[in-house]
Motif scaffolding. Structure first.
Motif: not given
Ligand code: 0RA
Length: 192
Positions: A47, A51, A74, A77, A79, A110, A112, A137
């Motif tokens: 995941n 990203e 990480d 952005r 979760i 996006y 996941v 976030r």
């Molecule tokens: C779904 C949407 C968005 C970020 C993530 C998942 C995400 C999942 C993981 C798992 C580990 N690190 C991650 N970083 C991000 C963002 C959608 C948006 O901001 O529009």
């Protein structure tokens, strides 16, 4: 006896799903030896890699402590923490408690990853003595704790932050993994 309050149909589904993973871990991660243990790490790292591939994350740190605690961090952005429409709980909680949650996260912008391995972060949660997430976030920090897949604390806002990203810290369950050893090279040098 009266049915407990605060317990609804979607909670029951979540527990059933993760209980299935604990009953037959091999079905989800292939084995309960070192390979299976590595699999838990991949599920999270995949995941973070997505990203990074999406252009939002520059760094992914993986730490394996002496006692076997794994931390994956990480600077993406983070979760999403808003309420998931169908589940009625935060999206981040869905990611860690609903099997195959990845597939439900499809959007034009996006997805996941169910990853190469395809089972998602909830499997790692189910197979961990504990798992803690920290999300930075939208200017705020959030934390949540699970034990063997069960919610111990809700996703709680901790206050303001300038950071962005996700940290997942977990201890693979010694009831599930016999005498597993980590091989850092294997985790970092695999083909994604
Ligand atoms: C779904 C949407 C968005 C970020 C993530 C998942 C995400 C999942 C993981 C798992 C580990 N690190 C991650 N970083 C991000 C963002 C959608 C948006 O901001 O529009």
């Amino acid at each position: 006896m009266e049915a407990p309050t605060n317990y609804n149909a979607s909670d029951i589904t979540i527990l059933e799903g993760l209980e299935a993973v604990r009953k037959r871990p091999g079905m989800y991660i292939g084995s309960t030896g070192s390979r299976g243990l590595h699999h838990l790490v991949y599920e999270i790292v995949d995941n973070c890699v997505d990203e990074a591939l999406a252009g939002y994350c520059k760094n992914i740190d993986i730490k394996i402590e002496e006692g076997g605690v794994v931390t994956i961090r990480d600077d993406g952005r983070g979760i999403p923490v808003d309420q998931h429409k169908q589940a009625g709980i935060p999206a981040a909680t869905v990611v860690f408690t609903v099997l195959h949650a990845g597939a439900k996260f499809d959007s034009s912008t996006y997805k996941v990853s169910g990853g190469l391995h395809g089972v998602g972060a909830s499997v790692g949660n189910a197979l961990s003595e504990y798992l803690e997430i920290e999300i930075w976030r939208g200017g705020k920090a959030w934390t949540q704790r699970f034990e063997r897949g069960r919610i111990i604390t809700e996703l709680v806002e901790q206050g303001p932050t300038r950071r962005h990203g996700t940290k997942v810290r977990f201890l693979p369950d010694s009831e599930i993994f016999s005498s597993p050893t980590f091989n850092f090279e294997t985790i970092c040098n695999r083909t994604v």
